[in-house]
Design an enzyme around this catalytic site. Structure first.
Site, PDB file in Angstrom:
ATOM      1  N   TYR A 227       8.760   7.595  -0.011  1.00 37.21           N
ATOM      2  CA  TYR A 227       7.413   7.939   0.461  1.00 37.21           C
ATOM      3  C   TYR A 227       6.393   6.885   0.004  1.00 37.21           C
ATOM      4  CZ  TYR A 227       3.250  10.856   1.240  1.00 37.21           C
ATOM      5  OH  TYR A 227       2.030  11.348   1.663  1.00 37.21           O
ATOM      6  N   LYS A 231       4.113   4.391   2.313  1.00 40.51           N
ATOM      7  CA  LYS A 231       2.646   4.427   2.281  1.00 40.51           C
ATOM      8  C   LYS A 231       2.072   3.077   1.839  1.00 40.51           C
ATOM      9  CE  LYS A 231       2.181   8.600   3.779  1.00 40.51           C
ATOM     10  NZ  LYS A 231       1.562   8.860   5.078  1.00 40.51           N
TER      11      LYS A 231
END
Ligand SMILES: NC(=O)c1ccc[n+]([C@@H]2O[C@H](COP(=O)([O-])OP(=O)(O)OC[C@H]3O[C@@H](n4cnc5c(N)ncnc54)[C@H](O)[C@@H]3O)[C@@H](O)[C@H]2O)c1
Length: 322
Positions: A227, A231
């Protein structure tokens, strides 16, 4: 005195040294005098031969040029596409942009009860709102969905790359499928959506792309290698597209929220959430509407480009890394 536009062409490739796109045309006055004129790209898609306008002179790097400003051309309602807009932060952003006067397309995996509820709240603001079925990780699905938005709403001015997923675990336990799934939706999804939207945005006279990154993409977070990497990747994508797309009148900005009160954050183990709140100078979760207000500001403030704006209650300065 008004001038009539005799002929024009919209230039979709930036012309040096302007680093900008615009239309070029010929205008004629009542006596039949003709002059070459430049027309701002915000009129793209609305120009027609025979329309009337004012001609003024303006200094540029080329020297003095004539500028044609159409009169009486109605400004069409602008259109925003929010991916993952059925619920959570995406739904709040869609609602805030509807209040700002945009027609809205929410794109999500499937039309369920949450999508219906969001669509109803959007329509209750009086805005034109549609749902588009789209899997951002699938290029064909994105191309079909973006085309559907333009076919139904007429143009595209704002893209919010908001769709995102988590598949959290420590590196040692993270299987390659979970790594790939997260990168495919969160990062490759934003690539597909931006690539499919940009040609329409150029023809709509420019626009804004807002990428929903995360504070985790800046600070890192235990158990979120996939994740955080996705990002952080969005931040690189933001900087690069901001440079590439500025000549077309398209701004690109990322926001990096801390924990926001949505299903995604509430799925995080309680101990991790508690630790997050303990480290945060302001000890609470962020409301989706607070992120939505920031996105609206980015869309409306034309000086914002190529930056990442954290909205994290000060977590960044409260972090051991800071
Ligand atoms: N909630 C947080 O704490 C937080 C913090 C920082 C950033 N974010 C980011 O904000 C965005 C929205 O998150 P949220 O908290 O509202 O989560 P959420 O799970 O409530 O909503 C995500 C939405 O994206 C949709 N989606 C998932 N995969 C998709 C795909 N392949 N194609 C199209 N749509 C898809 C889901 O159906 C859902 O409607 C995400 O990118 C997330 O990473 C969330």
């Amino acid at each position: 005195m008004f001038w009539k536009l005799i002929t024009y062409t919209e230039l979709y490739t930036p012309v040096p040294p302007y680093k900008s796109t615009y239309a070029i045309g010929v205008a004629e006055d009542e006596k039949g005098n003709r002059v070459i004129v430049r027309i701002d790209r915000k009129y793209f898609g609305r120009l027609r031969t025979g329309i009337l306008g004012e001609v003024s002179e303006e200094w540029t790097v080329f020297g003095k040029i004539r500028k044609f400003t159409p009169v009486g051309l109605e400004e069409p309602v602008k259109v925003a596409l929010v991916t993952g807009g059925a619920r959570g932060i995406g739904a709040a952003i869609a609602l805030e942009l509807a209040r700002a006067g945009y027609s809205i397309a929410i794109a999500d995996l499937s039309y369920d009860q949450e999508a219906e509820k969001t669509l109803n709240s959007l329509r209750s603001t009086g805005t034109n709102a549609i749902f588009v079925a789209m899997d951002v990780s699938n290029r064909e699905s994105v191309e079909r969905g973006v085309k559907e938005v333009v076919d139904k709403l007429g143009r595209l001015n704002v893209l919010v790359n908001n769709a995102g997923i988590t598949r959290d675990s420590y590196l040692q336990r993270m299987n390659p499928e979970d790594w790939e799934a997260v990168i495919k939706v969160n990062l490759t999804g934003a690539f597909h959506c931006s690539k499919a939207s940009v040609p329409y945005m150029i023809r709509s006279g420019g626009g804004v792309i807002v990428n929903i990154s995360s504070i985790v993409g800046i600070l890192g977070n235990i158990g979120q290698a996939n994740y955080a990497a996705s990002k952080a990747g969005l931040i690189g994508l933001t900087y690069t597209l901001a440079k590439e797309l500025a000549p077309y009148g398209i701004r690109v900005v990322a926001v990096a929220p801390g924990f926001v009160k949505t299903r995604m954050a509430l799925a995080v183990p309680k101990s991790i959430l508690r630790d997050y709140i303990r480290r945060s100078p302001i000890a609470r979760l962020i409301e989706p509407e607070e992120v939505a207000k920031l996105v609206r500001h980015i869309v409306e403030n034309e000086a914002l480009n190529g930056i990442v704006i954290p909205i994290d209650l000060g977590l960044g300065i409260g972090s051991p890394k800071a």
